[in-house]
Design a protein around this motif. Structure first.
Motif, PDB file in Angstrom:
ATOM      1  N   SER A   1      -0.958  -7.393 -23.380  1.00  0.00           N
ATOM      2  CA  SER A   1      -2.390  -7.590 -23.215  1.00  0.00           C
ATOM      3  C   SER A   1      -2.972  -7.910 -24.526  1.00  0.00           C
ATOM      4  O   SER A   1      -4.359  -8.241 -24.419  1.00  0.00           O
ATOM      5  CB  SER A   1      -3.031  -6.546 -22.626  1.00  0.00           C
ATOM      6  OG  SER A   1      -3.020  -5.258 -23.445  1.00  0.00           O
TER       7      SER A   1
ATOM      8  N   ARG B   1      -3.223  -7.653 -14.706  1.00  0.00           N
ATOM      9  CA  ARG B   1      -3.972  -6.963 -13.369  1.00  0.00           C
ATOM     10  C   ARG B   1      -2.543  -6.816 -12.447  1.00  0.00           C
ATOM     11  O   ARG B   1      -1.795  -7.903 -12.172  1.00  0.00           O
ATOM     12  CB  ARG B   1      -4.934  -7.507 -12.580  1.00  0.00           C
ATOM     13  CG  ARG B   1      -6.537  -7.527 -13.468  1.00  0.00           C
ATOM     14  CD  ARG B   1      -7.356  -8.034 -12.410  1.00  0.00           C
ATOM     15  NE  ARG B   1      -8.872  -7.649 -12.837  1.00  0.00           N
ATOM     16  CZ  ARG B   1      -9.273  -8.781 -13.704  1.00  0.00           C
ATOM     17  NH1 ARG B   1      -8.830 -10.074 -13.781  1.00  0.00           N
ATOM     18  NH2 ARG B   1     -10.643  -8.515 -13.742  1.00  0.00           N
TER      19      ARG B   1
ATOM     20  N   GLU C   1       2.235 -19.213 -19.625  1.00  0.00           N
ATOM     21  CA  GLU C   1       0.682 -18.480 -19.564  1.00  0.00           C
ATOM     22  C   GLU C   1       0.374 -17.475 -18.407  1.00  0.00           C
ATOM     23  O   GLU C   1      -0.345 -16.562 -18.588  1.00  0.00           O
ATOM     24  CB  GLU C   1      -0.316 -19.571 -19.517  1.00  0.00           C
ATOM     25  CG  GLU C   1      -0.348 -20.639 -20.646  1.00  0.00           C
ATOM     26  CD  GLU C   1      -1.559 -21.466 -20.695  1.00  0.00           C
ATOM     27  OE1 GLU C   1      -2.341 -21.436 -19.612  1.00  0.00           O
ATOM     28  OE2 GLU C   1      -1.840 -22.067 -21.765  1.00  0.00           O
ATOM     29  N   GLY C   2       1.069 -17.666 -17.234  1.00  0.00           N
ATOM     30  CA  GLY C   2       0.987 -16.772 -16.175  1.00  0.00           C
ATOM     31  C   GLY C   2       1.763 -16.805 -15.036  1.00  0.00           C
ATOM     32  O   GLY C   2       2.641 -17.941 -14.980  1.00  0.00           O
TER      33      GLY C   2
ATOM     34  N   GLU D   1      -4.218 -12.956 -17.400  1.00  0.00           N
ATOM     35  CA  GLU D   1      -5.061 -13.939 -17.246  1.00  0.00           C
ATOM     36  C   GLU D   1      -4.731 -14.767 -18.666  1.00  0.00           C
ATOM     37  O   GLU D   1      -3.944 -14.551 -19.488  1.00  0.00           O
ATOM     38  CB  GLU D   1      -6.442 -13.478 -17.334  1.00  0.00           C
ATOM     39  CG  GLU D   1      -6.975 -12.691 -16.135  1.00  0.00           C
ATOM     40  CD  GLU D   1      -8.238 -12.288 -16.008  1.00  0.00           C
ATOM     41  OE1 GLU D   1      -9.126 -12.212 -17.076  1.00  0.00           O
ATOM     42  OE2 GLU D   1      -8.887 -11.747 -14.951  1.00  0.00           O
ATOM     43  N   ALA D   2      -5.671 -15.745 -19.056  1.00  0.00           N
ATOM     44  CA  ALA D   2      -5.693 -16.490 -20.094  1.00  0.00           C
ATOM     45  C   ALA D   2      -5.993 -15.615 -21.363  1.00  0.00           C
ATOM     46  O   ALA D   2      -6.971 -14.823 -21.336  1.00  0.00           O
ATOM     47  CB  ALA D   2      -6.423 -17.785 -20.014  1.00  0.00           C
TER      48      ALA D   2
ATOM     49  N   ASP E   1      -6.479  -6.569  -5.580  1.00  0.00           N
ATOM     50  CA  ASP E   1      -6.025  -5.851  -6.790  1.00  0.00           C
ATOM     51  C   ASP E   1      -5.568  -4.487  -6.372  1.00  0.00           C
ATOM     52  O   ASP E   1      -6.308  -3.796  -5.366  1.00  0.00           O
ATOM     53  CB  ASP E   1      -7.315  -5.275  -7.704  1.00  0.00           C
ATOM     54  CG  ASP E   1      -8.049  -6.713  -8.357  1.00  0.00           C
ATOM     55  OD1 ASP E   1      -7.024  -7.693  -8.392  1.00  0.00           O
ATOM     56  OD2 ASP E   1      -8.992  -6.839  -8.775  1.00  0.00           O
TER      57      ASP E   1
ATOM     58  N   SER F   1      -7.589 -14.950 -24.667  1.00  0.00           N
ATOM     59  CA  SER F   1      -8.860 -15.019 -25.370  1.00  0.00           C
ATOM     60  C   SER F   1      -8.822 -15.752 -26.786  1.00  0.00           C
ATOM     61  O   SER F   1      -7.722 -15.972 -27.293  1.00  0.00           O
ATOM     62  CB  SER F   1      -9.749 -13.778 -25.743  1.00  0.00           C
ATOM     63  OG  SER F   1      -9.065 -12.947 -26.764  1.00  0.00           O
TER      64      SER F   1
ATOM     65  N   GLN G   1      -1.564  -7.254  -8.863  1.00  0.00           N
ATOM     66  CA  GLN G   1      -2.214  -8.051  -7.664  1.00  0.00           C
ATOM     67  C   GLN G   1      -1.205  -8.416  -6.469  1.00  0.00           C
ATOM     68  O   GLN G   1      -0.026  -8.588  -6.869  1.00  0.00           O
ATOM     69  CB  GLN G   1      -3.052  -9.216  -7.991  1.00  0.00           C
ATOM     70  CG  GLN G   1      -4.301  -9.003  -8.901  1.00  0.00           C
ATOM     71  CD  GLN G   1      -4.722 -10.374  -9.281  1.00  0.00           C
ATOM     72  OE1 GLN G   1      -3.981 -11.465  -9.573  1.00  0.00           O
ATOM     73  NE2 GLN G   1      -6.450 -10.170  -9.434  1.00  0.00           N
TER      74      GLN G   1
ATOM     75  N   ARG H   1      -5.924 -10.201 -23.505  1.00  0.00           N
ATOM     76  CA  ARG H   1      -6.206 -10.841 -22.256  1.00  0.00           C
ATOM     77  C   ARG H   1      -6.246  -9.681 -21.002  1.00  0.00           C
ATOM     78  O   ARG H   1      -5.580  -8.505 -21.347  1.00  0.00           O
ATOM     79  CB  ARG H   1      -4.934 -11.911 -21.821  1.00  0.00           C
ATOM     80  CG  ARG H   1      -3.638 -11.151 -21.902  1.00  0.00           C
ATOM     81  CD  ARG H   1      -2.383 -12.107 -21.574  1.00  0.00           C
ATOM     82  NE  ARG H   1      -1.352 -11.661 -21.739  1.00  0.00           N
ATOM     83  CZ  ARG H   1      -0.105 -12.500 -21.451  1.00  0.00           C
ATOM     84  NH1 ARG H   1      -0.203 -13.734 -21.009  1.00  0.00           N
ATOM     85  NH2 ARG H   1       1.058 -11.781 -21.548  1.00  0.00           N
TER      86      ARG H   1
END
Length: 1540
Positions: free
Chosen positions: A622, A596, A564-565, A577-578, A609, A580, A598, A593
């Motif tokens: 995404s 970014r 997931e990440g 991110e998670a 960011d 939707s 970072q 999702r």
């Protein structure tokens, strides 16, 4: 005591007689007429339950409504409209201090009721009461002490903080549990609660703010300022971790300065807290905090709670002194202390009054200013002190007009024009500042400033500058951006990423601005590197240990994280991110999702960011498709009520519904082996649709079904350990953790392997982070000690001690010394307190031995040593290096002797003999003699025997021994210059030596003194070398040892004495010499002094024993007397009757001994005087035949020493007195040294006497526990050098040492001062390092570092009343008695590594016990290990394919081709671990130009790269530790390849 409003026990009685009222009370009577208007009554009495009804007084006042307009203030419109009369005057305050209440009344003018209250209150007397005033509530309780309660008198104490009714007077009978409400309400002004300003008024608790106003909600801020903003103090918080050990029993936790508030400390661990205080007047104190309770320490309340595993300390403040919180070692485990408090800003701005007016009339101006004020010293200081605090904002000056009256006409024209009140003053006006010339590091900005004037209409115009001169002109240039430019800040290196072989280590490198914030702007070119290689000197051939499964995160969670990440790291990376929720409920939809770019800022632990182009690699998707199941409609929900309708009730539920398996759940693990469970559902048998489980029979539910899944091994992942404790408690510290890449093969077998970091695809988590990032409190920062001013003999070294504050960015801020409240560390100390090596001190050459022609010159040599006290002393010449013969004698040539006109009669040769007798008393390396005498010498002494001749050539002199001709040999040298040298005397050297110069002959007799101070018999024949060495040697003490006879006369009763002079001419003086050696023959007072020393010093410390031994060494080296004096004694003895000869001989021998000493000392005085101009006072040139200097033995008078008036020179001797301590009164104790003083509670004075003799007169100094006594108004040095301690306290306990010093030496004796007889141990806090001596001695408390095979003695001198018993322990285990010596000392023979440990001496008696520790560390000098497998494995791990060579003490060689690299290993062992330094060609490798090298494995491996011709040669490694050093070497040879 605060004045109360009225007597407590006054009874109130109001009587009405027509129109008159009276208030009667004990003090008198107050009456008034109703026609006089309103009456205002105070609460004069304490109202009790049985008193008049409360409403009686109010009804009386309300019914009395006659108005007297003259007694009232004018009514306001509001009062008139409200039908209220004006308020009356304020009553007297209910208290005179501590905060009371005052009231005012008004009356209603209407026949009807008026809205509002007829009474109002205010606070008054808001000043603190004196300490003796007592508690106001307690006074009210004590007023009932003489009133019976149920027929009995009680002493009443207040009951405060009643949560139900805080304004009732509840009191408790002292000594009982009886609590009674003595009054329904307390007097007005009584505090509701002890810790609050709220007060009781009319029985109700009213809110009082910190401004002492009723109804005010103002509160004090954390700084103690009413309604403040907290800007006058700063929060200090931190954590301390104990670093205590056996040699460091206490430490400072934090210094809390005067005025601090809200202090809280929490100690967790076995140690204990205690307090040291120092008031502003300099008074010091200490509080032990031994039990739970509330204490008053220097007028500050301290709340202390003691638990088994922690201690809590609270102080509300403000502190009235500087508090230093310390920690005392009480257990093996470490302790931590967390603290927080508010520290006042002691330097603040204070606005001044207006300055004098600028004009005396006609209108002038005056200003205020601001000054920096020190709250501690209550004085004004320089402005720079206030600038240290950013919170301090300097008040702006205020301006006002003054002296506006017009001036007389004679004053003439005024420069400063007056302005009326409606005309604003001229003012300075400035344009905005220009941009700063530099963004950091200091720049300049400017502006324009002009004087302007504003008219009544508001128009502003420029005017002359003089009109604005009443106030200073604003600056037109100012510095800007003076803060430092951002700079790189590198933190500490992390641990190596591997546990064996070669790995990497990392560190955090941040760009820090002047505020300590992580920012940009630093030059990339100057950025320090963030990773480097590291070598762990552990071979990697050990099997990998399996990691416990409990330490791992669940694999399904890790797999989910991987899917997931990703975790944010210090490198820019894409972080998704998670997903939707799916956009549809059935069929195919989409999920989205955010992704970014970072980065993790590890220093601040925040995520930032970044633009997308800053992240490398492909950006994760995404958007993706999702499937929500078929769209064939939802299954209908079951309704039990419709069952009959649906199925007509023809079938039962248990036949229609049943359990069935429907596939399996998702695998519990994504890898490494998981399980799946079969899904059991309740289905409708007809429709095959799911139904409610209640419809299926529970007993028919099928069993649980499991199967294995996801059996493939898990991908590599990072295993993360816990963060380590922070390296610093404040400022900015670092925390590290272990992070390694692991691979789970099977979860069932718990089989895990560790992989290389490259195999983990996720970014590696950070291994280091910042912590405790806040400012430290100011503290002393001592610099390194400067080199000692002297290399030996006692010097001084200095250091700089500054007050600094460690800031949150890791930098240090230098502050004035007043900011550091703790005691300033010493900036100067003694150093090199070791004796200097002995050295020769040579006198001037004597005159030539002849008046013409060829002669000789001589000079004397003294062996001198500078002691650790800085005083020079003359020591045994054997302690100095050998002195060449040419240094003491040289030839000289004068004018040729005149020849007479005619031949003179030829004279025969002549030998200048010296008729003397020499007796050697102490061992010396070499002695010089002249023929003609007798010498009684100690074995192993080198002898030079001269034969001075006239009218004879020295090369022609011949020597004989016992009639046998002598020639040069290895033992005896016959020199051609007229002298004979015997290198080391042995028994066979005793005999008669004859010097022949033509017909002239002179003899010299040598006899040897044995170990028992008896003459050694001459051997009948030559003995072998082994037999000669077997002769027992005589020590200096044995040569001077004496035995006392009952009547004081000395005799050995030998038969030789009674036979008279011997027939052998070489032995004629043997009997007299034997008497001098064996019977003593010393002067009586000298003998008495010897005996006192022998008897008293036997029970002194080892240091004093050493001093006593040195005193014996100060005796003459060699006694000298004339032969004729001994001949006279022998002649007198031969003329005496046989029965009187023995007694008479003893008397003559004693008289001879006195003459020898007196002659010796007088001769030294005569030699000393002419040399004072060129030699130090202690350097006394010896006579040719007498070495050393004057005796240290004491003589009672000059007459007793021989009748002379001159006192002999002698080293100091402290007189020991055996008498016990004398108690003159119950409060004064007088004692002499060598005793023990027990301080009692009533002891007011202790006087310690110290008497010493010596010439020159000794100087007396005092020390306590090894440190010089600091005299004060309580510790005094009396004129007779006695030490007096007034009002002794516990801090005065210790060993007091009296030191007596003069130019010839020193002496010292100690006395113990204990508290109530408690045990006391003499300790030393030094570190003793020994690598050469066969035996060492040290006091307990010191740290001993020594090599193996040494005898170690640890002294434990104890004192106590009664005498304390000594018990020794090693590592807390009791030792047996075989280790003990006298007086509690501990002897360890032939120590080895097994003897290493902590040795404890416990002294115990009935009053208590005390334990002191000494750490014994066994040193192992650097050496080559016997097994070289470890170093070879380390070389192999460092460079598997690189040629290598091991250094060795004899050297090794390695041949290489140009351009290759090589590894050089330095195998070494030792304790402590030796430091290794590499050299090439005799120079450190770091200084050799063009040499590319790397030092690895803590110096054990040197890697040399890109070898060339300049790189070849000898490489050496120097290994050093405290025990020694070792050099090993190896050579690299570059093989030159011939050209084709």
């Amino acid at each position: 005591m605060a004045r109360l409003a009225a007597p407590w026990r006054t009874r109130l009685l109001v009587r009405i007689f027509g129109g008159t009222w009276c208030l009667l009370y004990v003090a008198g009577q107050v009456c008034g007429d109703q026609s006089q208007g309103a009456v205002f009554l105070r609460e004069f009495t304490l109202i009790r339950r049985e008193s008049l009804h409360e409403d009686f007084l109010s009804d009386l006042l309300n019914s009395h409504k006659t108005e007297d307009p003259s007694s009232r203030t004018a009514r306001s419109e509001e009062d008139r409209d409200g039908l209220w009369d004006a308020w009356g005057p304020w009553s007297e305050c209910s208290r005179t201090c501590g905060g009371g209440a005052s009231y005012s009344l008004r009356r209603c003018l209407s026949n009807k009721s008026c809205e509002g209250r007829n009474i109002r209150y205010r606070t008054c007397s808001n000043v603190d009461c004196p300490p003796e005033a007592g508690d106001f509530r307690a006074q009210q309780c004590s007023a009932h002490n003489d009133v019976k309660h149920h027929g009995q008198f009680y002493e009443w104490l207040p009951v405060s903080n009643d949560p139900d009714n805080p304004c009732s007077l509840k009191c408790q009978a002292k000594g009982t549990t009886l609590v009674v409400e003595l009054a329904p309400k307390v007097l007005d002004g009584t505090r509701c609660y002890t810790e609050s300003l709220d007060m009781c008024i009319s029985g109700l608790c009213q809110i009082v703010g910190c401004d002492h106003q009723l109804g005010s909600t103002m509160k004090e801020d954390n700084c103690g300022v009413c309604n403040g903003d907290g800007s006058t103090c700063r929060l200090v918080r931190g954590q301390y971790k104990s670093q205590l050990s056996a040699t460091k029993l206490d430490d400072t936790v934090v210094a809390i300065p005067y005025g601090s508030r809200h202090i809280r400390l929490v100690l967790k661990g076995p140690d204990h807290l205690y307090l040291e205080t120092k008031t502003l007047q300099g008074a010091k104190g200490e509080s032990s905090l031994s039990s739970t309770g509330t204490f008053l320490v220097d007028n500050s309340s301290v709340d202390f709670q003691k638990f088994p595993d922690k201690e809590i300390l609270r102080m509300t403040g403000p502190l009235t002194a500087d508090f230093i919180v310390k920690i005392r070692n009480s257990g093996p485990a470490d302790s931590t202390v967390q603290f927080i408090f508010y520290q006042p800003i002691i330097h603040r701005w204070r606005e001044t009054d207006f300055f004098p007016c600028s004009a005396t009339c006609g209108g002038g101006y005056q200003l205020t200013s601001a000054e920096c004020y020190d709250l501690r010293s209550n004085r004004v200081v320089a402005d720079q002190y206030c600038h240290y605090y950013p919170e301090n904002i300097k008040p702006k000056p205020k301006l006002q007009e003054c002296n506006l009256d017009p001036c007389p006409a004679s004053d003439g024209y005024k420069q400063i024009m007056p302005y009326d009140l409606y005309h604003p003053l001229p003012r300075w006006e400035a344009t905005p500042w220009t941009a700063c010339s530099s963004s950091c590091g200091g720049g300049i900005q400017s502006r324009a400033v002009s004087c302007v004037e504003e008219d009544i209409q508001g128009h502003v115009t420029s005017v002359e500058e003089w009109k604005c001169m009443y106030t200073p002109k604003m600056p037109i240039v100012q510095p800007c951006n003076i803060f430092d430019c951002p700079k790189w800040l590198a933190q500490e290196w992390s641990p190596c990423t591997v546990t064996c072989g070669q790995g990497l280590r990392y560190r955090v490198v941040l760009c820090i601005d002047h505020r300590g914030m992580h920012t940009g702007g630093c030059s990339p070119k100057t950025k320090p590197h963030i990773k480097e290689e590291c070598i762990i000197p552990t071979p990697c051939y050990k099997p990998k240990e399996k990691l416990p499964v409990e330490a791992k995160l669940p694999w399904y969670k890790q797999a989910q994280e991987l899917e997931e990440g990703a975790a944010v790291s210090e490198e820019p990376s894409f972080i998704p991110e998670a997903w939707s929720a799916c956009t549809v409920t059935c069929g195919v939809g989409t999920q989205v999702r955010m992704v970014r770019c970072q980065v993790l800022l590890s220093f601040s632990q925040s995520v930032a960011d970044l633009p997308v182009d800053e992240c490398e690699g492909p950006k994760p998707a995404s958007q993706r498709a999702c499937y929500a199941g078929p769209c064939n409609g939802e299954a209908p929900e079951f309704n039990p009520e419709e069952t009959d309708g649906l199925f007509g009730g023809l079938q039962d539920f248990d036949e229609l519904y049943d359990w069935e398996y429907e596939g399996f759940t998702k695998c519990s693990e994504s890898c490494g082996g998981g399980v799946q469970e079969a899904v059991v559902s309740c289905l409708n048998k007809q429709t095959r649709e799911p139904a409610d489980e209640n419809l299926c029979v529970t007993s028919r539910r099928p069993p649980r079904l499991l199967k294995s899944c996801s059996l493939d091994p898990c991908p590599a992942r990072w295993e993360i350990g816990k963060w380590s404790p922070c390296s610093l408690t404040c400022g900015v510290g670092l925390q590290t953790r272990d992070v390694f890449c692991s691979h789970l093969l099977s979860r069932e077998m718990n089989e895990t392997v560790i992989l290389a970091d490259e195999l983990c695809r996720q970014p590696k988590p950070s291994t280091v982070q910042a912590c405790n990032r806040f400012n430290c409190p100011p503290a002393w920062d001592p610099a390194q000690w400067q080199p000692c001013s002297r290399t030996c003999g006692g010097g001084i070294q200095k250091r700089e001690v500054l007050c600094k504050q460690r800031m949150a960015d890791g930098s240090f801020l230098e502050l004035p010394e007043t900011f550091c409240s703790a005691s300033k560390p010493a900036s100067q100390q003694a150093c090199k307190k070791d004796d200097c090596p002995s050295e020769w001190l040579l006198s001037d050459w004597t005159e030539c031995s002849t008046s013409c022609g060829e002669g000789t010159q001589t000079r004397s040599a003294i062996c001198r040593k500078v002691l650790k006290t800085g005083v020079s002393a003359i020591v045994n010449s054997s302690l100095c290096p050998p002195l060449p013969f040419s240094s003491s004698i040289r030839p000289c040539m004068l004018a040729t002797c005149a020849r007479p006109g005619r031949p003179a009669t030829k004279h025969s040769p002549h030998i200048a003999a010296a008729r003397k007798v020499y007796i050697q008393t102490r061992r010396q390396r070499k002695l010089h003699f002249v023929v003609g005498g007798f010498a009684y010498l100690l074995p192993k002494t080198a002898v030079v025997l001269r034969c001075p001749t006239r009218r004879f050539r020295k090369p022609l002199i011949t020597w004989e021994k016992d009639g046998q001709h002598l020639i040069s040999s290895a033992h005896v040298t016959v020199a051609p210059f007229g002298y004979l040298k015997i290198h080391r005397l042995k028994p066979s050297d005793a005999g008669i030596y004859t010097c022949s110069a033509g017909p002239a002959r002179e003899q010299f007799v040598i006899k040897l003194i044995g170990g028992n101070r008896k003459l050694v018999a001459r051997p009948l024949s030559l003995r072998s070398e082994e037999e000669a060495l077997a002769v027992r040697k005589a020590s200096p003490k044995e040569a001077l040892q004496t035995h006392k006879h009952q009547n004081g006369i000395f005799s050995n009763g030998s038969k030789a004495e009674k036979r008279g002079p011997a027939a052998d001419p070489g032995s004629r003086y043997d009997d007299l010499v034997s008497r001098l050696l064996e019977q003593g023959g010393w002067p009586g007072e000298l003998l008495a002094s010897w005996e006192v020393q022998d008897s008293t010093e036997r029970n002194t410390s080892s240091e004093e024993d050493q001093n006593a031994e040195q005193a014996l060494w100060h005796l003459p080296f060699t006694m000298v007397t004339e032969q004729r004096r001994l001949d006279d004694i022998l002649r007198n003895l031969s003329q005496q009757p046989e029965e009187l000869r023995d007694v008479y001989g003893k008397h003559l021998v004693a008289q001879l001994a006195q003459e020898i000493f007196r002659t010796h000392l007088e001769h030294q005085d005569a030699l000393l005087k002419p040399s004072e101009r060129r030699l130090p006072p202690v350097a006394i040139p010896p006579h040719k035949h007498v070495s050393g200097f004057s005796s240290s033995l004491r003589t009672s008078s000059a007459g007793e020493a021989g009748g002379g008036s001159r006192r002999p020179h002698r080293k100091p001797t402290i007189l020991r007195k055996i008498s016990a301590a004398q108690q003159l009164s119950a409060s004064e104790v007088v004692t002499h040294l060598g005793q023990t003083v027990a301080l009692a509670s009533g002891t007011l004075s202790v006087l310690l006497h110290c008497e010493a003799v010596g010439n020159p007169r000794p100087t007396i100094s005092w020390a306590r526990n090894g440190e010089e006594v600091q005299f004060s108004d309580r510790i005094l040095l009396q004129p007779d050098d006695s030490l007096q301690i007034l009002a002794p306290v516990e801090a005065d306990v210790g060993f007091y040492t009296c030191n007596a010093t003069n130019a010839l030496g020193y002496d010292s004796v100690s006395i113990a001062v204990t508290l109530a007889g408690k045990p006391l141990v003499k300790t030393s806090r030094v570190t003793v390092i020994n690598t050469e001596e066969p035996a060492i001695t040290a006091d307990v408390g010191s740290t001993i570092k020594t090599v193996q095979g040494v005898n170690v003695t640890i002294n434990c001198q104890v004192a106590g009343v009664p005498e304390a018993e000594v018990t020794w322990f090693r590592n807390k285990s009791k030792l047996g008695s075989p280790h003990h010596l006298h007086e509690g000392s501990l002897l360890l023979t032939d120590v080895s590594s097994s003897d290493q440990g902590l040795y404890s001496c416990r002294a115990a008696n009935v009053h208590g016990e005390l334990t002191e520790n000494t750490q014994l560390l066994i040193l192992d000098p650097p050496r080559v290990p016997t097994q070289l497998e470890d170093i070879r494995a380390l070389l192999s791990a460092t460079g598997p394919n690189l040629p290598s060579v091991l250094t060795s003490p004899l050297g090794a060689q390695l041949v290489l081709d140009p351009g290759n690299s090589a590894l050089l290993g330095c195998p070494i062992k030792g304790h402590p671990t030796p430091n290794i330094t590499w050299f090439h060609g005799g120079q450190p490798v770091s200084t050799v130009p063009g040499l590319t090298h790397h030092i690895l494995a803590a110096g054990q491996i040197l890697q040399v790269a890109n070898l060339s011709g300049g790189s070849q040669g000898e490489f050496s490694c120097l290994a050093q530790n405290e025990a020694g050093m070792l050099v090993q070497k190896a050579s690299l040879v570059i093989q030159v390849v011939p050209r084709a």
